[in-house]
Design an enzyme around this catalytic site. Structure first.
Site, PDB file in Angstrom:
ATOM      1  N   CYS A 114       0.802  -1.222   0.000  1.00  8.48           N
ATOM      2  CA  CYS A 114       0.000   0.000   0.000  1.00  8.48           C
ATOM      3  C   CYS A 114       0.839   1.279   0.000  1.00  8.48           C
ATOM      4  O   CYS A 114       0.326   2.355  -0.280  1.00  8.48           O
ATOM      5  CB  CYS A 114      -0.952   0.006   1.187  1.00  8.48           C
ATOM      6  N   HIS A 154      -3.176   7.133   2.409  1.00  6.42           N
ATOM      7  CA  HIS A 154      -3.614   5.857   1.856  1.00  6.42           C
ATOM      8  C   HIS A 154      -5.028   5.578   2.346  1.00  6.42           C
ATOM      9  O   HIS A 154      -5.317   5.703   3.537  1.00  6.42           O
ATOM     10  CB  HIS A 154      -2.649   4.756   2.304  1.00  6.42           C
ATOM     11  N   ASN A 172     -10.161  -0.091   0.003  1.00  6.48           N
ATOM     12  CA  ASN A 172      -8.700  -0.027   0.020  1.00  6.48           C
ATOM     13  C   ASN A 172      -8.182  -0.624  -1.280  1.00  6.48           C
ATOM     14  O   ASN A 172      -8.266  -1.839  -1.492  1.00  6.48           O
ATOM     15  CB  ASN A 172      -8.182  -0.812   1.237  1.00  6.48           C
TER      16      ASN A 172
END
Length: 325
Positions: A119, A252, A282
């Protein structure tokens, strides 16, 4: 003359299939697993995500995002002299997804490679591209985050399968006489490999291990907020700026509670944080460039504004980039 790099175009792409919490909850119920829209929203802030069809590859998502970024920068693929793709879900073991993307764009000759920092991948890739442009080894870079995380999910685990989605985001980074990328700060701590991982690989033509995402949610949450704050502050220090100089925060897009906690620690009002996790989930390395493109095209982020990007992911990796649009 000092050489800098600036973002001159952004782009993104989401696969057409939008999966709501209601649809996911119904699927879980068919497996005898209890969940609810309220449970998901309260813990994550996620209301929907997008899943790619079986025939779609990571490079296909990257291609669409790249085309949009190139169009925004008024460039052709042939004008690019560096391609970096951040991904944890590549098309193949090798060659790189960046090489496949280069072919699909109809470009050739320039260096291409993938970055794997989960990520945090886009922040890592953007930092590398900036360094290469500053060093004079590239002039126009295409930096892409692209993921199909739906293929790594265990749909019998309600704590993880509700979190992730698929998508891609891209930026064009060009050499400039005026600063665009102001500073960056990257870190990793391999002691925490086990708290977020996909512990499987290919061996002898077979899958060895368990190629599905596993996560210790509380451990990730505890680490994430602290390291995101420290990376942001270190980046501000390198740039000689302070919290109040940040116009927009793009963390993020993992979990709204982590994002809100980071904004509070940086003393930033919630309305100065770009949020797309509610509709995208996500999307790992794609989440930051997706959110950046969304905010640019929505007219939120304007030319001349200062933006803090920050990511945290498996590895355990984390980092931040401060830039002026």
């Amino acid at each position: 003359m000092t050489r800098y790099s600036r973002i001159t175009g952004t782009g993104s792409y989401l696969p057409p299939r939008r999966v709501t919490n209601a649809e996911l909850v119904a699927d879980l119920a068919s497996r005898g697993i209890e969940s609810s829209n309220e449970w998901i929203v309260e813990r994550t802030g996620i209301q929907a995500r997008h899943f790619a069809d079986a025939a779609v590859a990571c490079s296909d998502l990257a291609l669409e995002a790249a085309r949009h970024a190139l169009q925004a920068a008024s460039l052709r693929a042939q004008d690019i002299d560096l391609i970096i793709v951040a991904t944890s879900t590549p098309d193949m073991v090798f060659p790189s997804t960046a090489a496949i993307l280069q072919h699909k764009l109809g470009a050739s000759g320039c260096p291409v490679f993938d970055v794997q920092a989960v990520c945090s991948g886009f922040v890592y890739a953007l930092t590398v591209a900036d360094a290469m442009i500053r060093a004079g080894t590239a002039r126009r870079a295409l930096v892409v985050g692209s993921e199909i995380f739906s293929r790594l999910l265990d749909f019998n685990d309600r704590t993880t399968c509700v979190l992730f989605g698929d998508g891609a985001g891209a930026v064009v980074l060009e050499a400039s006489e005026t600063p665009g990328i102001l500073a960056s700060d990257l870190h990793a701590d391999g002691r925490h490999v086990g708290i977020l991982c996909v512990p499987g690989h290919v061996s002898g033509g077979q899958i060895a291990g368990r190629p599905l995402l596993t996560m210790d949610g509380p451990a990730v949450f505890k680490l994430a907020v602290g390291v995101l704050e420290s990376a942001a502050r270190a980046t501000l220090d390198k740039a000689g700026l302070k919290e109040s100089d940040i116009d927009w925060l793009i963390p993020h897009q993992a979990n709204i509670r982590i994002m809100q906690g980071t904004a509070r620690k940086l003393k930033l009002p919630q309305e100065r944080m770009v949020v797309t996790v509610d509709q995208h989930g996500n999307t790992s390395a794609a989440s930051i460039p997706l959110a950046l493109d969304y905010a640019v095209r929505a007219g939120q982020i304007k030319e001349g504004e200062t933006v803090m990007l920050e990511g945290v992911g498996g590895g355990f990796t984390w980092g931040a980039v401060l830039l002026k649009m």
